[in-house]
Enzyme design. Structure first.
Site, short mmCIF file in Angstrom:
data_model
loop_
_atom_site.label_atom_id
_atom_site.label_comp_id
_atom_site.label_asym_id
_atom_site.label_seq_id
_atom_site.Cartn_x
_atom_site.Cartn_y
_atom_site.Cartn_z
N ASP A 181 -1.41 -0.27 4.98
CA ASP A 181 -1.89 1.11 5.05
C ASP A 181 -1.32 1.81 6.28
OD1 ASP A 181 -3.73 3.36 4.23
OD2 ASP A 181 -4.57 2.90 6.20
N ASP A 233 0.85 -1.19 0.00
CA ASP A 233 0.00 0.00 0.00
C ASP A 233 0.89 1.23 0.00
OD1 ASP A 233 -2.39 1.35 -0.18
OD2 ASP A 233 -2.83 1.29 1.96
N GLY A 234 0.35 2.30 -0.54
CA GLY A 234 1.03 3.58 -0.55
C GLY A 234 0.11 4.64 0.01
N HIS A 247 -9.20 -0.41 2.50
CA HIS A 247 -10.00 -0.01 3.67
C HIS A 247 -11.26 -0.86 3.81
CE1 HIS A 247 -7.22 3.33 3.83
NE2 HIS A 247 -7.50 3.59 2.57
N ASP A 292 -4.14 -2.56 -3.54
CA ASP A 292 -5.42 -1.88 -3.71
C ASP A 292 -5.33 -0.76 -4.75
OD1 ASP A 292 -4.11 0.19 -2.38
OD2 ASP A 292 -5.37 0.12 -0.59
N GLU A 296 2.42 3.75 -4.23
CA GLU A 296 1.80 2.46 -4.53
C GLU A 296 2.75 1.59 -5.35
OE1 GLU A 296 -1.00 1.27 -3.37
OE2 GLU A 296 -2.28 2.95 -2.88
#
Length: 151
Positions: free
Chosen positions: A128, A7-8, A118, A68, A45
């Site tokens: 995250d 995740d970024g 999320h 994501d 990301e």
């Protein structure tokens, strides 16, 4: 199979940002994260994926990446990066990172799985948190390629 979760995050776009990556292989697990003073969410990301692949120490094991980021997942799974590469990445952003990714892609040939962000996916939530914590760190690195291009 090596599993990589990524995740970024960016606080502002551009702004300070970070990435979080988890690698899992058998009973082993490793977390990676770094923060940058000025970058974008898409760069983070993509960098999360790159850092995960760069951390692999053994060749020949299948790799699956969970992200994501539609930007990253679609660019690879829909083959966009190959047409971008053929056109010399004309008018594309993050060329430095895409070139870095392509060499890793050719080495590991990872599979990608998009996950909804999320949405309670444990590893995505942890990535995250790693990315946000890194972005909010007092020890932010310089994303030199981004800062050079954005001048």
């Amino acid at each position: 199979m090596i599993l990589i979760y990524t995740d970024g995050a960016a606080k502002g776009n551009p702004g300070n940002g970070g990435y979080g990556t988890i690698l899992k292989y058998r009973q082993h697990e490793k977390e990676l994260s770094e923060g940058f003073r000025l970058t974008t969410n898409n760069r983070m990301e993509l960098l999360a994926v790159i850092k995960g692949l760069e951390a692999i120490k053994v060749d020949g094991i299948p790799v699956k990446i969970y992200s994501d980021s539609k930007y990253v997942v679609d660019a690879v799974t829909k083959g966009w990066i190959w047409s971008w590469q053929k056109k010399g990445f004309k008018d594309k952003k993050n060329v430095d990172l895409w070139k870095r990714y392509i060499s890793l892609h050719n080495k590991y040939k990872p599979q990608f799985q998009w996950v909804k962000g999320h949405a309670g996916h444990p590893e995505n939530e942890r990535c995250d948190q790693l990315a946000v914590d890194a972005a909010e760190s007092s020890k932010l690195l310089v994303d030199e390629a981004y800062e050079r291009e954005s001048k």
